[in-house]
Write a protein that holds these residues in place. Structure first.
Motif, short mmCIF file in Angstrom:
data_model
loop_
_atom_site.label_atom_id
_atom_site.label_comp_id
_atom_site.label_asym_id
_atom_site.label_seq_id
_atom_site.Cartn_x
_atom_site.Cartn_y
_atom_site.Cartn_z
N ASP A 142 -1.05 -4.34 11.90
CA ASP A 142 -1.77 -3.21 11.29
C ASP A 142 -2.80 -3.68 10.26
N ASN A 198 -5.69 -0.87 9.84
CA ASN A 198 -4.96 0.37 9.59
C ASN A 198 -4.44 0.38 8.16
N THR A 243 -6.06 2.75 2.64
CA THR A 243 -6.17 2.87 4.09
C THR A 243 -7.63 3.01 4.46
N GLU A 250 -1.30 9.35 12.41
CA GLU A 250 -2.01 8.14 12.00
C GLU A 250 -3.53 8.28 12.08
#
Length: 761
Positions: free
Chosen positions: A382, A387, A453, A696
């Motif tokens: 990730d 992400n 993020t 997500e």
């Protein structure tokens, strides 16, 4: 004939057994072999037999790596209540060397050798899950760890000295010559010898000869790494005992710990060399602890003295399968401002070599979790995909998850001792550990004022200007003296860090501005093209309308028949298509006309939505969309804004909804628009019953060029998807004091987007 031969053979075997039994010293192996052949000849029963080479396959296939094999033998010493195990390599730099493993455990009696050591996959450790003297939880329970010796070498001299007996036992195993393909395992015997010893002398010695692999220094270092991390590094120091172990009696049951010595180097010395606990883990930026209790309730805590963070959260989800679990981790960020003077290169190297989240079961490590190439929590994946923008690779964590056989019965190691069975309990454990680490590191990122993020919008990072730092140093600096420089080296480093941080901030802002500028250029070129398109459509409208009227007159003059009916049907479709084209052209021309003046005006929300509905009603009917409008407050008016921008928001929402409903393949498509006033903001809700938005992606959909519809069907209105639509919506909302976000849909719908702008004052 076959039955007669079989009967004759059975009679011969019986005679052989009888003759052997009449001897003064009968050969019991002959009797056993003959008896087994008689039993196997039973026409009404069959049974399995085992090829002797199966022992070879067990060693080769169940123990993949040589470090794992050594670790399993060390675990066996631990299970035998040993306080020390010594490993000695001889001539190990090439194949064919020798490894001696000797411990001071309880040893084995003749009966234990026969029932446990010589029995494949015994359940002895499951029947007695704790050791008799120190009450240790057994590290191994499958009865296959002993085959690690076959993985390591061609020959084994097994010698054991049972506690309290005046003699010990010795057995030699020739793996490659005795246990061969085609031989029955029942026919392979290993002679057991007895030797005299003192009753208080106890332990087991394994001399593994003709090693199958070379053991150069790097390989032995890997063994040390495995040994040091065999037990959790957070508690390893408490298990170390300096000097010789004190005498232990069964009455005290005080566990003095477990020491390992390889080629004369003790575990204590090696731990000092690696300095995991004392000089490194103490420099962690944050400490993370998390736990699941017996009821499945979970709590996560993060503490950072450096950042003045001491937070705790209770997890809403219940973890019903894992059982009680404890997680501990030290969190590192390999930057100068977080390491308190520690060398960054040294710290980063420690992270590469020892970082990761390990799993310990019954106090011993379960591989491969926490190895350099293992990503069981998908942290590296990730971070690499952005992400997560925070430092959250495996190397940023030094920690472990602690499991116990009694408290966590659903966790079982695979037969190869390389991992746990990935059942539902394991999936639940992985989700818990990942959530705990991610929540904690996001809290640290927030305290450090870092973007967390990729989809985090409205983030503004506070960066100190270098000039402000220099000014503060000058103001706080006393008058210089002859012995003291005007600015110290530490202050120079502070300025250097500030300059580097500011330069990085400027570069990030510049990159962001370039990306945004690129998006604006694309939109500008699209706008020009659309404007030309609208103008040309409007100019062609009169000529095309006249041609269609003339064509209709010609069709009316045709005689009745199948040909006329077919042409009339084609004409009707052409008329509908041209009307749709003129609608779009008029819509675009109207947008451009209202935008050219650049004048802002207060908009009636209900009027704008109803106008939009009328404009696209025919298209929505064609798409089988049932349109619902719920704007009860007709007086709602926006603060001054461009009408074309409000229409652009609705159009972007509609095109996305159509794509989503097509993807969901719903038979009855519903779109709903509502509007209400909350405080000084007008909230416009747009809902559909398509596939919805995955959690997500709820932030990412507003990023430029992010799209999930590349390659989808283009019907001329919805388009193939460029990833710019919702970014435009977001910018429009923010420019008028509002925002856009994914909200909870109402009953009957799967997706809801809410667009807000300031209301008329």
């Amino acid at each position: 004939m076959i039955d007669q031969k079989a009967s004759q053979r059975v009679e011969e075997l019986r005679a052989q057994i009888s003759a052997e039994l009449e001897k003064d010293n009968p050969d019991w192996r002959v009797i056993e072999n003959a008896g087994r052949e008689v039993v196997d000849s039973d026409p009404d029963a069959v049974r399995f037999s085992v090829d002797a080479a199966h022992i070879q396959r067990l060693g080769e296939q169940l123990v993949g790596r040589q470090e794992t094999a050594v670790s399993e033998l060390i675990k066996n010493a631990f299970d035998a209540d040993a306080t020390e195990v010594l490993l000695t390599f001889e001539s190990q730099n090439a194949k064919g060397g020798t490894l001696v493993i000797e411990d001071d455990g309880s040893g084995m009696t003749d009966a234990v050798i026969r029932s446990s050591w010589m029995r494949i996959s015994t359940d002895a450790k499951s029947v007695e899950p704790r050791s008799p003297i120190f009450d240790r939880i057994r590290a191994g329970k499958k009865g296959i760890g002993r085959f690690s010796v076959q993985r390591l070498g061609e020959e084994l001299m097994f010698e054991t000295r049972p506690r309290g007996l005046p003699f010990g036992f010795r057995v030699r195993f020739q793996w490659d010559t005795d246990f061969i393909v085609g031989s029955d395992l029942h026919d392979v015997f290993n002679r057991i010898e007895r030797f005299a010893k003192a009753p208080d002398d106890h332990g087991t010695r394994l001399e593994i000869c003709r090693l199958r692999d070379a053991w150069p220094t790097p390989a032995i270092e890997r063994v040390w790494r495995s040994v040091i991390l065999l037990q959790p590094p957070f508690i390893a120091q408490s298990l170390l005992v300096s000097g010789a172990a004190s005498p232990v009696t069964q009455a005290t049951n005080i566990d003095p710990g477990f020491r390992v010595n390889i080629n004369g180097t003790s575990k204590e010395e090696k731990v000092e060399l690696f300095s995991l606990e004392r000089s490194f883990l103490s420099q962690a930026l944050a400490k993370i602890t998390a736990s699941i209790d017996a009821d499945g309730s979970a709590v996560v805590k993060v503490f950072s003295d450096k950042l003045s963070v001491n937070d705790e959260t209770k997890v809403e989800k219940k973890y019903t399968l894992t059982g009680p679990v404890d997680l501990e981790a030290s969190y590192f960020i390999y930057q100068r401002d977080t390491l308190s003077g520690m060398n960054m290169a040294v710290a980063a190297n420690m992270g590469r070599n020892f970082g990761g989240m390990r799993i310990y079961r019954n106090g011993f490590r379960v591989l491969p979790y926490g190895e350099q190439r293992d990503d069981w929590l998908r942290l590296d994946e990730d971070v690499s995909r952005r992400n997560l923008l925070i430092p959250a690779n495996n190397r940023n964590f030094f920690g472990q998850v602690l499991l116990d056989t009694d408290k966590n019965p659903l966790f079982e190691e695979t037969s190869s001792r390389e991992g746990l069975l990935e059942n539902e309990a394991f999936d639940e454990l992985r989700a818990f550990a990942r959530w705990a680490l991610e929540w904690s590191t996001l809290r640290i990122a927030s305290a450090r004022n870092r973007k967390r993020t990729a989809g985090e919008r409205g983030f503004v990072r506070e960066v100190n200007r270098p000039s402000e730092l220099i000014k503060r140093i000058i103001e706080n600096k006393p008058e210089p003296t002859a012995s003291e420089p005007i600015i110290s080296k530490i202050q120079f480093l502070e300025v250097q860090d500030a300059v580097e941080a500011y330069e990085k901030h400027v570069e990030e802002e510049r990159a962001s501005a370039l990306e945004y500028g690129e998006m604006l250029r694309i939109l500008a070129s699209l706008g020009l093209s659309i404007s030309v398109f609208g103008h040309e459509v409007k100019g062609a409208q009169g000529a095309l309308g006249t041609d269609l009227m003339l064509l209709k007159d010609l069709i009316d003059e045709m005689p009745d028949g199948a040909l006329r009916q077919e042409i009339e049907a084609q004409f009707d479709e052409l008329q509908i298509a041209s009307d749709r084209l003129f609608d779009i052209g008029g819509y675009i021309a109207g947008l451009m006309s209202s935008t050219e003046s650049r004048a802002l005006q207060e908009l009636s929300v209900k009027g704008a939505i109803e106008r939009f509905e009328r404009q696209f009603s025919e298209y929505m009917t064609k798409q089988n969309i049932i349109f619902h409008v719920r704007v009860d407050e007709s007086h709602l008016r926006t603060a001054p804004m461009h009408a074309s921008e409000f229409d652009s928001v609705l159009l972007n929402f509609l095109t996305n909804s159509i794509k989503s409903m097509k993807k969901a393949k719903v038979s009855e498509r519903h779109v709903s628009i509502d509007a209400r006033l909350i405080g000084d903001l007008i909230i416009v809700g747009f809902e559909d019953n398509g596939v919805g938005i995955p959690p997500e992606n709820e932030e990412r959909i507003f990023m430029p060029f992010f799209t999930t519809t590349m390659g989808t069907e283009d019907d001329g209105v919805t388009g193939p998807g460029t990833g710019l639509g919702l970014k435009i919506v977001s910018d429009i909302a923010e420019s008028y004091g509002g925002s856009v976000a994914v909200a909870v849909p109402t009953n009957g719908y799967t997706c809801r987007l809410e667009f807000s702008v300031l209301a008329k004052k």
